[in-house]
Motif scaffolding. Sequence first.
Motif, PDB file in Angstrom:
ATOM      1  N   CYS A  66       5.780   1.609   0.097  1.00  0.00           N
ATOM      2  CA  CYS A  66       5.652   2.725   0.798  1.00  0.00           C
ATOM      3  C   CYS A  66       6.734   3.721   0.987  1.00  0.00           C
ATOM      4  N   LYS A  69       3.774   6.266   0.326  1.00  0.00           N
ATOM      5  CA  LYS A  69       2.791   6.398   2.013  1.00  0.00           C
ATOM      6  C   LYS A  69       3.826   7.051   2.504  1.00  0.00           C
ATOM      7  N   ASN A  72       3.428  11.163   1.278  1.00  0.00           N
ATOM      8  CA  ASN A  72       1.840  11.424   1.118  1.00  0.00           C
ATOM      9  C   ASN A  72       1.129  11.200   2.263  1.00  0.00           C
ATOM     10  N   GLY A  73       1.571  10.219   3.612  1.00  0.00           N
ATOM     11  CA  GLY A  73       1.254  10.097   4.702  1.00  0.00           C
ATOM     12  C   GLY A  73      -0.393   9.136   4.520  1.00  0.00           C
ATOM     13  N   HIS A  74      -0.385   8.349   3.307  1.00  0.00           N
ATOM     14  CA  HIS A  74      -1.824   6.921   3.329  1.00  0.00           C
ATOM     15  C   HIS A  74      -0.857   6.799   2.246  1.00  0.00           C
ATOM     16  N   SER A  75      -1.621   5.775   2.127  1.00  0.00           N
ATOM     17  CA  SER A  75      -1.257   4.319   1.067  1.00  0.00           C
ATOM     18  C   SER A  75      -2.293   4.292  -0.496  1.00  0.00           C
ATOM     19  N   ASN A  76      -3.462   5.548   0.117  1.00  0.00           N
ATOM     20  CA  ASN A  76      -5.130   5.300  -1.361  1.00  0.00           C
ATOM     21  C   ASN A  76      -4.141   5.984  -2.351  1.00  0.00           C
ATOM     22  N   SER A  78      -4.602   6.914  -5.954  1.00  0.00           N
ATOM     23  CA  SER A  78      -5.877   7.638  -6.959  1.00  0.00           C
ATOM     24  C   SER A  78      -4.762   7.040  -8.659  1.00  0.00           C
ATOM     25  N   ASP A  81      -3.745  10.013  -9.658  1.00  0.00           N
ATOM     26  CA  ASP A  81      -2.827   9.848  -9.195  1.00  0.00           C
ATOM     27  C   ASP A  81      -2.203  10.537 -10.494  1.00  0.00           C
ATOM     28  N   LYS A  90      -1.183   0.522  -8.475  1.00  0.00           N
ATOM     29  CA  LYS A  90      -2.343  -0.084  -7.780  1.00  0.00           C
ATOM     30  C   LYS A  90      -2.615  -0.864  -9.317  1.00  0.00           C
TER      31      LYS A  90
END
Length: 103
Positions: A66, A69, A72-76, A78, A81, A90
Motif C-alpha cells: 500500500c 502504491k 508510485n501510483g501503482h502496485s506493479n 518490479s 525495483d 513480491k
Amino acid sequence: FKAQNGHCNVSRNDAQNKTLGIWVKTQRMLYKKNTLSSDRIEQLNSIGFIWNKRNDLWKEKFNQLCAFKAQNGHSNVSTLDIQEEYLEFKSYTTVEFHRLHMG
C-alpha cells in the motif's frame, strides 16, 4: 521481552529466551486447539500477542505494498525495483501463490 524488542514474537530458537519461546509456541498451540481460557487469551491480546505469524507477516507486507502504491501510483512491483522491502513482498506473494494454487 516486549519492552526490549517491541513485539511478542519470541522464537523458540532464541538461545537467550528458549523457555519463553517454547511457552509462546505452547500458547499458540492451545489457542489453535481452542483449549486456552478466554482470560488468558484476553491477557495475551492486551499486549499485542500474535496468534498467527503467517497472517501477521501477510498484513505487514500488504501494508508495505500500500505504501509503495501511494508513493508510485501503482502496485506493479518490479523485481528490478531497488527498494528491497517491496521485493520481499513480491517474493513472498509469489511463494504464497504457488503454495496455495500449485500445491
